[in-house]
Design a protein around this motif. Structure first.
Motif, PDB file in Angstrom:
ATOM      1  N   UNK A 106       0.860  -1.186   0.000  1.00  0.00           N
ATOM      2  CA  UNK A 106       0.000   0.000   0.000  1.00  0.00           C
ATOM      3  C   UNK A 106       0.890   1.227   0.000  1.00  0.00           C
ATOM      4  N   UNK A 107       0.658   2.141  -0.932  1.00  0.00           N
ATOM      5  CA  UNK A 107       1.379   3.412  -0.927  1.00  0.00           C
ATOM      6  C   UNK A 107       0.724   4.294   0.126  1.00  0.00           C
ATOM      7  N   UNK A 108       1.385   4.438   1.269  1.00  0.00           N
ATOM      8  CA  UNK A 108       0.755   5.122   2.404  1.00  0.00           C
ATOM      9  C   UNK A 108       0.819   6.638   2.308  1.00  0.00           C
ATOM     10  N   UNK A 109       1.751   7.159   1.515  1.00  0.00           N
ATOM     11  CA  UNK A 109       1.868   8.614   1.362  1.00  0.00           C
ATOM     12  C   UNK A 109       2.443   8.938  -0.004  1.00  0.00           C
ATOM     13  N   UNK A 110       2.340  10.190  -0.383  1.00  0.00           N
ATOM     14  CA  UNK A 110       2.885  10.635  -1.666  1.00  0.00           C
ATOM     15  C   UNK A 110       3.138  12.125  -1.532  1.00  0.00           C
ATOM     16  N   UNK A 111       2.639  12.936  -2.466  1.00  0.00           N
ATOM     17  CA  UNK A 111       2.668  14.381  -2.293  1.00  0.00           C
ATOM     18  C   UNK A 111       1.283  14.841  -1.840  1.00  0.00           C
ATOM     19  N   UNK A 112       1.159  16.107  -1.453  1.00  0.00           N
ATOM     20  CA  UNK A 112      -0.097  16.605  -0.879  1.00  0.00           C
ATOM     21  C   UNK A 112      -1.262  16.503  -1.847  1.00  0.00           C
ATOM     22  N   UNK A 113      -1.023  16.793  -3.119  1.00  0.00           N
ATOM     23  CA  UNK A 113      -2.112  16.762  -4.094  1.00  0.00           C
ATOM     24  C   UNK A 113      -2.631  15.334  -4.281  1.00  0.00           C
TER      25      UNK A 113
END
Length: 220
Positions: A106-113
């Motif tokens: 699972x990709x738990x974070x990325x960039x804000x958008x």
């Protein structure tokens, strides 16, 4: 009991004609997926041999990009918070192709958008946004920040079952990233809503008007 796992994919990468192929995923070598920060954004990355590697793809989901780096490949276009299972990675080398099964991740974070789009879509629709729609909104808003109003409108089109305070809190969350305080709700928005209802306005038109007012206040 040893169960044979199979995955049917629509194979479009290697032939012009679409061909259904059955792959026994139990025979594929598995690869771990790591979450790595690259230029202020988190991506799913896999350590592989990239010598003579010229292309990679995720079978059955070509909208997801596979980007080749020096000693790993970077998977781009994923939905934040979505669990990915049984994803098959094909790597095309000059001397042949290799196929791997990516471990569940699972990709738990990325960039804000990215996080904003994925989190609020799931909040409204009770499911993950698909990768094609996510990437469409991501690049639209990245190119023109005004497109975020279109995204918010789409979200709010699915909120007819929400009562007024749930609806207002959803808008505040979408636009300001927080819930409205009770004083503002009771002293302004509740009164505004009841007045519009008495004037014969439809609930949908009132909610659209509320959205416009809140969105405009963000720009001021």
């Amino acid at each position: 009991m040893n169960l044979k796992k199979e995955r049917v994919v629509l194979k479009t990468a290697f032939k012009d004609d679409k061909e259904k192929t059955t792959i026994d995923i139990g025979k594929l070598k598995s690869l771990a997926v790591n979450e790595v920060k690259i230029n202020s954004r988190y991506f799913a990355c896999v350590n592989v041999n990239t010598d003579n590697l010229y292309r990679g793809l995720i079978l059955n989901n070509p909208i997801i990009d596979v980007i080749i780096n020096d000693s790993y490949i970077q998977i781009s276009g994923l939905v934040v918070g979505k669990t990915y299972e049984n994803m098959i990675l094909t790597l095309e080398y000059i001397n042949g192709n290799k196929m791997y099964l990516l471990e569940t991740f699972t990709l738990s974070s990325s960039d804000k958008l990215s996080e904003y789009i994925c989190k609020n879509y799931k909040l409204a629709f009770k499911k993950d946004i698909d990768e094609e729609e996510f990437n469409d909104w991501y690049f639209k808003i990245q190119k023109d920040n005004g497109e975020i109003k279109g995204f918010i409108s789409k979200i709010l089109d699915n909120t007819t079952a929400l009562n007024l305070d749930e609806f207002i809190n959803l808008i505040y969350g979408l636009i300001f990233g927080k819930d409205i305080d009770s004083e503002s709700f009771n002293n302004y928005w509740k009164d505004f809503y009841e007045r519009e209802i008495r004037d014969g306005k439809s609930e949908r038109s009132i909610k659209l008007s509320i959205m416009d007012k809140i969105f405009y206040s963000k720009l001021m």
